[in-house]
Design a protein around this motif. Structure first.
Motif, PDB file in Angstrom:
ATOM      1  N   TRP A 119      86.852  -1.531 -31.000  1.00  0.00           N
ATOM      2  CA  TRP A 119      87.743  -0.852 -31.770  1.00  0.00           C
ATOM      3  C   TRP A 119      87.479   0.508 -31.999  1.00  0.00           C
ATOM      4  O   TRP A 119      88.012   1.509 -31.982  1.00  0.00           O
ATOM      5  CB  TRP A 119      87.887  -1.608 -33.088  1.00  0.00           C
ATOM      6  N   ILE A 120      85.940   0.763 -32.148  1.00  0.00           N
ATOM      7  CA  ILE A 120      85.286   1.988 -32.453  1.00  0.00           C
ATOM      8  C   ILE A 120      85.732   2.939 -31.227  1.00  0.00           C
ATOM      9  O   ILE A 120      85.770   4.184 -31.430  1.00  0.00           O
ATOM     10  CB  ILE A 120      83.846   1.976 -32.907  1.00  0.00           C
ATOM     11  N   ASN A 163      85.365  -9.870 -40.079  1.00  0.00           N
ATOM     12  CA  ASN A 163      84.544  -9.777 -38.909  1.00  0.00           C
ATOM     13  C   ASN A 163      83.281  -9.059 -39.122  1.00  0.00           C
ATOM     14  O   ASN A 163      82.103  -9.470 -38.767  1.00  0.00           O
ATOM     15  CB  ASN A 163      85.187  -8.916 -38.074  1.00  0.00           C
ATOM     16  N   GLN A 164      83.166  -8.316 -40.110  1.00  0.00           N
ATOM     17  CA  GLN A 164      81.739  -7.639 -40.341  1.00  0.00           C
ATOM     18  C   GLN A 164      81.527  -7.786 -41.904  1.00  0.00           C
ATOM     19  O   GLN A 164      82.477  -7.597 -42.567  1.00  0.00           O
ATOM     20  CB  GLN A 164      81.703  -6.210 -39.955  1.00  0.00           C
ATOM     21  N   TYR A 167      87.965 -12.438 -36.602  1.00  0.00           N
ATOM     22  CA  TYR A 167      87.225 -12.004 -35.303  1.00  0.00           C
ATOM     23  C   TYR A 167      87.872 -10.916 -34.436  1.00  0.00           C
ATOM     24  O   TYR A 167      89.091 -11.133 -34.170  1.00  0.00           O
ATOM     25  CB  TYR A 167      86.872 -13.078 -34.665  1.00  0.00           C
ATOM     26  N   TYR A 168      87.006  -9.880 -34.012  1.00  0.00           N
ATOM     27  CA  TYR A 168      87.574  -9.074 -33.129  1.00  0.00           C
ATOM     28  C   TYR A 168      86.363  -8.207 -32.735  1.00  0.00           C
ATOM     29  O   TYR A 168      85.268  -8.318 -33.185  1.00  0.00           O
ATOM     30  CB  TYR A 168      88.754  -8.145 -33.781  1.00  0.00           C
ATOM     31  N   ASN A 169      86.506  -7.204 -31.780  1.00  0.00           N
ATOM     32  CA  ASN A 169      85.235  -6.686 -30.977  1.00  0.00           C
ATOM     33  C   ASN A 169      85.286  -5.289 -31.783  1.00  0.00           C
ATOM     34  O   ASN A 169      86.010  -4.517 -31.363  1.00  0.00           O
ATOM     35  CB  ASN A 169      85.472  -6.824 -29.468  1.00  0.00           C
ATOM     36  N   LEU A 170      84.620  -5.201 -32.901  1.00  0.00           N
ATOM     37  CA  LEU A 170      84.202  -4.150 -33.546  1.00  0.00           C
ATOM     38  C   LEU A 170      83.868  -2.819 -32.355  1.00  0.00           C
ATOM     39  O   LEU A 170      84.509  -1.903 -32.651  1.00  0.00           O
ATOM     40  CB  LEU A 170      83.324  -4.116 -34.627  1.00  0.00           C
ATOM     41  N   MET A 184      82.442   4.501 -40.657  1.00  0.00           N
ATOM     42  CA  MET A 184      83.528   4.365 -39.433  1.00  0.00           C
ATOM     43  C   MET A 184      83.764   5.802 -38.849  1.00  0.00           C
ATOM     44  O   MET A 184      83.678   6.712 -39.639  1.00  0.00           O
ATOM     45  CB  MET A 184      84.681   3.645 -39.955  1.00  0.00           C
TER      46      MET A 184
END
Length: 132
Positions: free
Chosen positions: A127-128, A35-36, A121-124, A92
């Motif tokens: 998640w944070i 994803n990143q 893919y995911y919404n970082l 992080m």
């Protein structure tokens, strides 16, 4: 074995924490597109990634849904990541056993009976926010 079956076994191994089983389904020149960050190429880089993931996270995937291309070489997977953040990673938030539930998806390509590409893919930012 069809691409869909290979990918389903790959994720079954993930959920069972059978890292050797996962690695055995990967092409020697696996391309992992996270994803990143930059892509990782090859089994050695993917193995290092798995070790980091195993140290920092305890994850199980649920609500798995799979889609395949007509030619059977690509599989898309949509799932929910149910996790515990065990050990912080550089850049992080600090880890102290926070749990999270996060929607995610992956696109996989199969070549010569092995997974040759995994793109996740995911919404970082989400998640944070879940672990902060």
């Amino acid at each position: 074995m069809a691409a869909l079956e290979i990918v389903q076994e790959y994720y079954s191994n993930f959920n069972n924490k059978d890292w050797q089983g996962m690695l055995g389904l990967l092409h020697e020149e696996i391309r992992h597109e996270p994803n990143q960050g930059d892509p990782r190429i090859g089994l050695e880089k993917f193995t290092e990634f798995l070790q980091t993931m195993d140290t920092s996270y305890e994850e199980t995937l649920t609500n798995m849904t799979f889609f395949t291309t007509p030619d059977g070489t690509r599989v898309a997977a949509e799932f929910t990541v149910n996790g515990i953040y065990k050990k912080g990673e550089e850049g992080m938030p600090e880890a102290h056993g926070q749990s999270y539930v996060l929607p995610a998806a992956a696109f996989l390509e199969v070549k010569d009976g092995k997974v040759s590409r995994v793109t996740t893919y995911y919404n970082l930012p989400h998640w944070i926010s879940l672990v902060s």
